[in-house]
Every structure is written in C-alpha cells, then in structure tokens.
Write a protein that holds these residues in place. Structure first.
Motif, short mmCIF file in Angstrom:
data_model
loop_
_atom_site.label_atom_id
_atom_site.label_comp_id
_atom_site.label_asym_id
_atom_site.label_seq_id
_atom_site.Cartn_x
_atom_site.Cartn_y
_atom_site.Cartn_z
N PRO A 298 -5.71 1.03 4.97
CA PRO A 298 -5.38 2.28 3.93
C PRO A 298 -5.76 3.56 4.47
CG PRO A 298 -6.36 0.40 2.75
CD PRO A 298 -6.32 0.24 4.20
N LYS B 155 2.21 1.76 -3.43
CA LYS B 155 1.40 2.30 -4.40
C LYS B 155 0.94 3.62 -4.23
CE LYS B 155 -1.30 -2.02 -5.13
NZ LYS B 155 -2.48 -2.82 -4.96
N ASP B 156 0.74 4.37 -3.02
CA ASP B 156 0.45 5.45 -2.42
C ASP B 156 1.50 6.34 -3.09
OD1 ASP B 156 -1.68 4.67 -1.60
OD2 ASP B 156 -1.07 4.77 0.74
N HIS C 132 -2.17 -3.33 8.43
CA HIS C 132 -2.15 -2.16 7.73
C HIS C 132 -3.44 -1.96 7.30
CE1 HIS C 132 2.12 -2.47 7.54
NE2 HIS C 132 2.06 -3.61 7.43
N THR D 145 0.69 -1.31 0.06
CA THR D 145 -0.05 0.05 -0.18
C THR D 145 0.89 1.16 -0.05
OG1 THR D 145 -1.76 -1.09 1.47
CG2 THR D 145 -1.85 1.17 1.11
N ASP D 146 1.89 1.23 0.54
CA ASP D 146 2.79 2.50 0.95
C ASP D 146 3.33 2.87 -0.58
OD1 ASP D 146 3.95 4.77 2.35
OD2 ASP D 146 6.07 3.62 2.07
N THR E 71 -2.59 5.33 5.38
CA THR E 71 -1.46 4.18 5.70
C THR E 71 -1.15 4.17 6.92
OG1 THR E 71 0.06 6.23 5.41
CG2 THR E 71 -0.44 4.95 3.38
#
Length: 934
Positions: free
Chosen positions: A755, A607-608, A753, A604-605, A734
């Motif tokens: 989002p 991707k962000d 985790h 996720t991190d 995050t």
C-alpha cells in the motif's frame, strides 16, 4: 559469407531504416563503399542494380548537398560509360539513378555542369530513332532516356521549350513502340512552353510561332518562374494567351496528336488528353471542338483512365464541347457502368463518385459545396438502389447517393424511396441481430450513420431505429462500442444531441430492465461502457445507473473477486457522474456507492481511487469538481498519471499514461529474517504422526503427494528507502514490485503489492516466495511502479537481490510431533539410499577443518540449530539434514576427531556438492581447513 551475401543483408537493412543503419557508419563512407562496389568488374549485374536502388530510394540521405550530388552523379556517369552494352537493365537503372540524384540534390535547379552534360547525353540517346545506330537491343535505353527527360521537364518546366521542333521531328520519325514515349515528351514540353508564354504581357505572332520552331539549347532560365501544375478548376484560374494569335500551325500539331492518340496505352492516352486540354484552355484561338472526333470513342471506353480524362474535359469545356444530349448520354453511361458485374470494387466506387460529382454544363451550385447533379433523378438512379448482396463499400456508396437523390425528390417519389432505404437499413440490422460477422456489423452501423445524416429529422423513422437498436443491444451487448461510436459521430457531425440522447436513454433503460442472469462478468463490462457514455449526457438522469451499480456490487461476488478491470470500469462511470450537472440530485447515492467500493472491493488501487473520488465529492462544489477533473494547469485536459485513472478518463488512450523513470534507486529490499517453510505448518494437521512401525521413508515420500508441500521457500525482507533517494519520494503509494529471474532454475515470482512506504515510519515487511525447479543460488532483478503524493506514477529499478545457497535450506518436512528417533531413522534411510544409489544422482563426500571444542559448538548452534537430527555433544557427533525443494537432501555427519573435525556429506543430487563445499568453507573461514575429499 561472400561479398554479395553481405550486400544482400546491408542494402535491405538500409532501405528499412536509413537512420538506424547510419548509426553505425556515416553516409560518406557508405556512399564510397557503394561506388567502389559498382566499379568492381567481378560483381554481377543483379548486385549492382541492388546497390543503385539505394540512390533511387534515398538520394538526399547519401548526397546531402549539391556538391556531393554532383560528385556522385559524375561517379555514376563513369560507371555508366564503362558498363557493357549487353547490361541493358543495369545501364537503365544507372541512368535513372543519375537523373534522380541530379534532380533531388538541386544540381538541375542550380544549372551545374554535370546537369548540362547529362541533358546533352540523354538528348543524344533519344536521337537514335528506330534503333538505326545502336540496334533493337538498346531500345529500353532510349525509353528510359525519354522518361528521364520527362521527369526533368516536369521538375524544371520549360527546360525543353527551345527543343520543340527537334522533339516533334523525332516523334514523327519514330515508328516503333517508343513513339508513345516521344509523343508524351513532346506534349509535356509543348504545354509548359505555352504556359511560360502566358506570363508575358504582350505576345506577338512571331513569339508564338517561335515556340513550335525552336531548335536551340536547353532553356535554363525558364525554370526561375517556379511553375506548378495547372489548377483543377481551370475555367476560373487558368492563365490565357491574348486572343487574335495565329494558331494554324499549333492546331495542325494538336490534330496530329489527337489522331495518333488511339495508338497509345490507356494511361498514356489519359495523360496526353489532359495535357492537350490544358493547351486548348490556355490558347483562345483553339476551339474545344478539336476533341469532338474523340468523344464517341471516349464515351464507349471501359478504361477508368480515359473516363477520368473525359470528365476532366467536360469540366473544363462544359457546353462548349458537350451538348445536352452528350451530357445525358455520358451520365447514363456512368450509371450503367457503375453496376457492371465484371468491375472490381475500386472501379465501381470510382464510377459512383463520378456520378455524385458529375460536372454539369449548367451547375446550380457554384460554391464548391457537395450537391447532387440535377440530372441524377430517382428514375435514373433506380438501378443503383443498395441491396444486402452488394459488397460493403459499394453498398455504402450507393446508400449515400440514393439518400441525396430522395432528399431532393418530389413528394411521392421521396416517400417511396425513403421507405425502401429504411427497410434496407432494418434488413442489415436484422442480419447483425442474427450474429453477423464484424464486417457486417461495421457496415450496418455505417449505413445507419449515413441514413441519419440525411433523415434524422424524420421522427417516426428515428424512433423506430432507436427501438430496433435497443432491442438488438438487449441480445447482443457486444455492440456497445458500435453504438457508442454511432452516438459520438452523430453528435460531432450534426451538432444535434436529440437523437443521440434518446438512444442513450433507451440503452440505459434496456440495461436496467435486464434480468440478473444476463449480468455476467463478460456482459457487465459492455454495460459499463454504455453507462459510462450515458453518464456524460447532462439531459439524462443518473439515479438508476447508480442503483444498478450498487445492487450489482452488493448482490454478487465482484468485490470479493477484486478484478481490477471491472473495478476500473465502475470507477469510469463514477468519474463521469462526478462531472454530471445534476450531481446534487444523486449526491447521497453516489457517495454510498463510492464508500462501498472503498471499503469492500478487494483491490488496493480501486479502493484508493474510490476513496479519492469520495473525498472530491464530499469536499468540493460541482464547479470546482469539474475543474479538477476536466482541466490541467495549462488549461488543457488534466493528465491522469495513475493507470486506473487514465483508463477511467479514456480507455485505450495510451498517450495519457505517463510513467516516469527514476534516475537512481528509490527503494530497496533488506533481508530481516530467515526464510520459513510455507507448507510445513499448513500441512501439519493432515500429516499427523503415524505409527512408529510403519516404514518411515514411505511415510516421508507420501507427504510429497500433498500439492505444493515442501516446494516453496519464503524469504522475508523489509521494503525501505534507498540511502540516496530524493525527498520527492519520502512518501510513495500503491507500490507494485516486479521480479525477473536471471536463470531458469525457479518458477516465475508473482508481483507483490504494497500500500505505501513512508520514510519516517516502520518499513513494511515483504514475503518473497520462491518455488525452485533446481535448488541453486540465484539473483532477482527487482523493479517497482509506484505513485507519489502529486499523483504521478514512477518506475524505479531496485538493487538486485541475491539468494544464497543456505537461504534455500529448509528443515526436514515431517509432522511437528515426530519423535527424534523417527527423524534419525529417516536420516539413516536417506543416507543409505544416497550411499548405495545411482552414481549419476547420488554422491558421498568428506570435508575437514580444524577448530576448538567451544568454537565447534558455537558454529553448530549458529548455522545448524534448525536442521539438527541428533546432538551428541558428549560423543562429539552430530547429524544435520537440509531439505532443498523441490525434493533434494543434503546430509551432514559431523565428527570431532583429535586433530580435526570431519564432515561426511551425502546428497541425492551430486550437482549440489560444489555449493555445499563452498558453504562449509564460508562458515569455517576462521578455522583452519585441512582437507576436502569427494
């Protein structure tokens, strides 16, 4: 614990960290305890020496003012006077402590009564020459007194200027080993007295002679001049007396001191010679030829201290003392000594440095810049050529010296020498290529740096060096940090980017041409570091870099694996590409790369941040883009507050990682649903219903051979905002939830985790998976790291989460289509095993309470519905089975009697009975409990 043991702990603690030690006490009380213990006659000398060491190391901490220092010195003087004569070591340490306190607390500078009395006592001590009065045993005390007087004279120059005649007589009378101490004390006083005299405008012969004949009190006013040590470059800045003064007596004293100098230790000889050199430099009537008789001995010395003093003498007097033949001989002596096999490495480096900075009689350059002495020719330095057998420090020092030699050599000698040095560099790199140690790698790259600092303009050699380094990297990608460091230092020191850009372009090409089999996860991390550095150079096209990254991500499983470190390394390259001046040429390719990462990378991190970079790329001009990435609001480097962005900007710079801590709770976990058995549904297909005739207990036991079956409890929570959360945290992103257990009854809980959490939206659901070792209630300490809309990272503590005993209950883990009769059979078998089992493990108990028929039915439906094995309401009988992972059982047989409800309890773990009893009491709190039996 004895008092001595206590002090043995306290003193080291204070010396290790005075501020931390004094956090629990005050300096006044600690000092008072020290003085009190020093007065204790029962304390041994070793303990008292330990106590005194505190005042030797940190006098100003315990004595913050002059008045406190004077009082402390008086107390120590009292202890000193009452210390027995046989305790020589203790008396010496106390003497040093008193001197230290007097100097450091300004008692000496302000001319306090204590300082005056102490000076008198020290001078009286040294007057017992040859130990006539106190005997040989007191000799260390006189030596310490001389050292104390020297220290006080050093800190207050001129203090002994009116005592020189007395000091000279004492020096002459002393025939023991302490003659050296008296000699050093007298020489220092003599030099400072003459130095004070140079500040007067008109100096007469009488004033000059009175220096040597002074036998009065201490010169307290002389220290007001604020004297310092003489400057090193004495030929230009040294103060001098007027010429024409009668120096016969002083010359006689100087000759006497020089004649006796050979009796001193090398260190003391060196100090003495330096003092006398300064005296001669300040008195025009004294000729440097006074030292002529010492040169032969000094030229042949093997002592580093004396060679240093000799060079100091040469720099001061040049051709006034040293002839051209002396100069040549001394330089050859340095060259031969620098390669002596018995010398230690620091000594070799010292002699090499002496050659490089040799003080010439007629130096060409006087600007202070480093330049090679004219006398150091290729022929003279030929024996100092570096070899691979030299130690690292010596080899690098020799290489630097020889580079300077051949840089200024004639054409024929220059080519031959440079070729040798280049071959030496290539030999070192060949060792590195053969998988050399870390020391060899670092030494080789330092050698390359030294060579390039002098010969980077030689294109042919530079190209060969680039080809060799690229070839090495193709086989040894672990050299990436060394190559990057080499590039950075070359650009920093030379200011010329030509060579470093060629090397980076070569490394980029090398990476592009590597076969796919070499692009392993380990190797890729090194390649990404190189490509990140390549992306900083505006002269290098970056299209191939982007193609490589995109191909690697598409044609491998990197995205599926979602490794944060790899993703962050790719983003680091992308970040530098965003600042590249030719970004317009690779706009589409870079956008495709960032979009692919934002969609497919399983983190996720990552991707962000890929999505963030993509937004910057597609919405800002290059000028604004570089401004956003490179500058903060204060004009400095922008602070990247998330961890990945920080690492992308500059890996390993922890100071850029800014994680703030909230003052109160921002988030909380709210339980929303009963827990579930994770493994039951997953394992149902493999645990199909077996034949009714098979031993049901064996079937049940076989099910636990499935890895992880029945061992995990899942608790569901909503992650929502705390009631008092600041509006700054209305939207957080995050989020990483971290769990800590307060006991050892459960396995470590993995981080979770999430989002994002928005106050105005439905809170996200969080599944907390617990794997018990022992099925007891517990408490989870929860913290979170998250990012707010302004890009800042925060750390916040969440309210603790309590896991109660019933939350660990799970249904009986049997196949879904198991009949009720089969379940009842399993229940009966477990009950029988618990009733007849070992009393160390199993237990039977009874719980009773009063309730009505309707209330009992509601209680069973509310609390036991998911765990019922049989429900015979008409007979007033129920069977309940709780499964508690990893493999414990609690069985209840509930029977409704006329006057009460009886709950028979069986368990294969007797330690669970107190928790079961508390649980039943809680759920029947509105009923009248009539009894409990175990």
């Amino acid at each position: 614990m004895t008092i001595a043991d206590l002090w043995d702990q306290r003193i080291p603690a204070f010396l290790l960290s005075p501020s931390q030690f004094l956090a629990t006490t005050t300096s006044e009380s600690f000092l008072a305890e020290l003085i009190h213990e020093l007065r204790n006659d029962k304390a041994n000398d070793q303990l008292k020496i330990l106590l005194v060491s505190v005042l030797l190391e940190h006098p100003t901490i315990l004595c913050p003012s002059t008045s406190v220092g004077e009082e402390t010195a008086l107390e120590l003087l009292s202890v000193y006077s009452h210390t027995p004569q046989k305790s020589i070591s203790l008396k010496c340490n106390i003497m040093l402590a008193i001197t230290n306190v007097i100097i450091c607390t300004s008692c000496l500078a302000t001319h306090t009564k204590m300082a005056e009395d102490w000076l008198d006592l020290l001078f009286q001590t040294i007057q017992d020459t040859n130990d006539y009065r106190c005997g040989l045993s007191q000799q260390p005390l006189r030596a310490t007194a001389c050292d104390c007087l020297r220290e006080m004279e050093t800190c207050s120059p001129g203090l002994l200027s009116q005592k020189l005649e007395a000091l000279y007589l004492l020096k002459q009378q002393e025939t023991t080993v302490l003659h050296q101490s008296y000699c050093m004390l007298y020489t220092l006083g003599l030099k400072n007295a003459i130095r004070i005299l140079t500040n007067q405008k008109d100096v007469t012969d009488l004033e000059f002679k009175s220096i040597l004949g002074g036998n009065e009190g201490f010169a307290w006013k002389s220290n007001q001049l604020g004297l310092t040590f003489l400057p090193i470059n004495m030929m230009v800045q040294v103060p001098r007396l007027p010429p024409g003064l009668d120096c016969k007596e002083l010359k006689s004293v100087m000759s006497s001191l020089l004649e006796e100098s050979y009796l001193l230790t090398p260190t003391s000889q060196s100090a003495l010679l330096r003092e006398l050199v300064e005296v001669v430099a300040m008195v025009p009537g004294l000729s440097p030829t006074l030292f002529k008789s010492q040169l032969l001995r000094l030229f042949g010395t093997a002592e580093v201290e004396l060679m240093h003093a000799t060079l100091f003498m040469k720099e001061t007097f040049t051709d006034s003392l040293f002839t051209a033949e002396d100069e040549n001989f001394l330089l050859k002596r340095l060259v031969s000594t620098a390669q002596h096999p018995l010398l230690r490495i620091p000594e070799k480096l010292f002699y090499m440095d002496c050659i490089l900075h040799f003080p010439e009689n007629r130096p060409i350059s006087s600007s202070g810049e480093e330049s090679l002495p004219v006398l150091v020719t290729p022929r003279l330095a030929a024996s100092l050529l570096p070899t691979v057998f030299n130690d690292s420090a010596t080899m690098l020092c020799r290489l630097n010296l020889l580079c300077l030699v051949y840089l200024e050599a004639d054409e024929g000698e220059e080519d031959k020498g440079i070729d040798y040095l280049f071959d030496h560099i290539m030999a070192l790199l060949k060792i590195v290529d053969g998988d050399g140690s870390r020391e060899v790698v670092v030494t080789s790259f330092r050698a390359v740096y030294i060579f390039l600092m002098h010969f980077s303009g030689m294109e042919e050699l530079s190209e060969k060096l680039i080809d060799k380094l690229c070839d090495m990297y193709s086989r040894q990608c672990r050299l990436a940090p060394n190559l990057i460091g080499l590039v950075d230092r070359i650009q920093e020191c030379l200011g010329d980017h030509v060579w470093s850009v060629k090397l980076l372009r070569g490394l980029q090409k090398c990476i592009m041409e590597m076969p796919p089999l070499q692009l392993t996860i380990h190797n890729l991390s090194w390649h990404l570091k190189v490509l990140k550095r390549v992306a900083k150079e505006g002269q290098i096209t970056q299209r191939n870099t982007i193609y490589l990254l995109l191909n690697v991500l598409i044609n491998s499983n990197l995205c599926e694996r979602g490794k944060w470190q790899v993703g962050n390394a790719v983003l680091a390259v992308c970040r530098n590409l965003l600042e590249h001046p030719s970004i317009d040429q690779v706009f589409i390719e870079l956008a495709d790369l960032l979009q692919y990462i934002s969609v497919h990378y399983d983190d996720t991190d990552i991707k962000d941040h890929a999505r963030f970079y993509y937004s910057l790329l597609t919405n800002l001009s290059w000028e604004k883009l570089t401004g956003v990435l490179a500058k903060g609001p204060d004009g400095g480097r922008a602070k990247e507050r998330s961890y990945s962005a920080t690492m992308a900007e500059s890996e390993g710079i922890a100071s850029n990682l800014t994680v703030r801590k909230t003052e109160r709770h921002v988030l909380r976990l709210v339980k929303v649903q009963e827990k579930s058995l994770q493994s039951s549904s997953e394992s149902s297909e493999s645990l199909e219903a077996t034949e009714e005739t098979k031993n049901l207990l064996e079937v049940y036991q076989e099910q636990f051979q499935v890895p992880g079956f029945g061992s995990e409890v899942t608790l569901r929570y909503n992650l929502t905002h705390a009631n008092e959360a600041d509006t700054l945290f209305n939207r957080v992103f995050t989020i990483c939830l971290h769990f800590e257990l307060k006991d050892l009854n459960y396995a470590k809980v993995s981080d979770i985790h999430v989002p994002c959490v928005f106050r105005d939206r439905k809170p996200p659901e969080v599944n907390v998976k617990l794997r018990p070792f022992q099925p007891y209630p517990t408490t989870l300490c929860v913290s979170a790291i998250f990012t707010t809309q302004d890009g800042r990272s925060w750390h916040s503590q969440l309210p603790d989460v309590s896991v109660s005993f019933p939350e660990i209950f799970l249904p009986l883990p049997l196949p879904l289509n198991t009949s009720r009769a089969c379940k009842e059979e399993v229940f009966d078998r477990i009950w029988e095993a618990a009733a007849s089992g070992s009393p160390d493990k199993s237990a039977i108990s009874l719980f009773c309470f009063k309730t009505g028929d309707e209330s009992l039915a509601d209680l069973i439906k509310t609390h036991f519905q998911g765990y019922l094995i049989t429900d015979e309401k008409s007979k007033g009988s129920w069977k309940v089975l709780f499964f508690l992972p990893p493999m414990c059982h609690v069985l209840l047989m509930i029977t409704q009697a006329e006057d009460a409800v009886q709950v028979s309890i069986a368990s294969d773990n007797w330690e669970l009975l107190p928790f079961v009893n508390s649980y039943l009491q809680n759920i029947t709190v509105h009923c009248s409990t009539t009894g409990t039996d175990g």
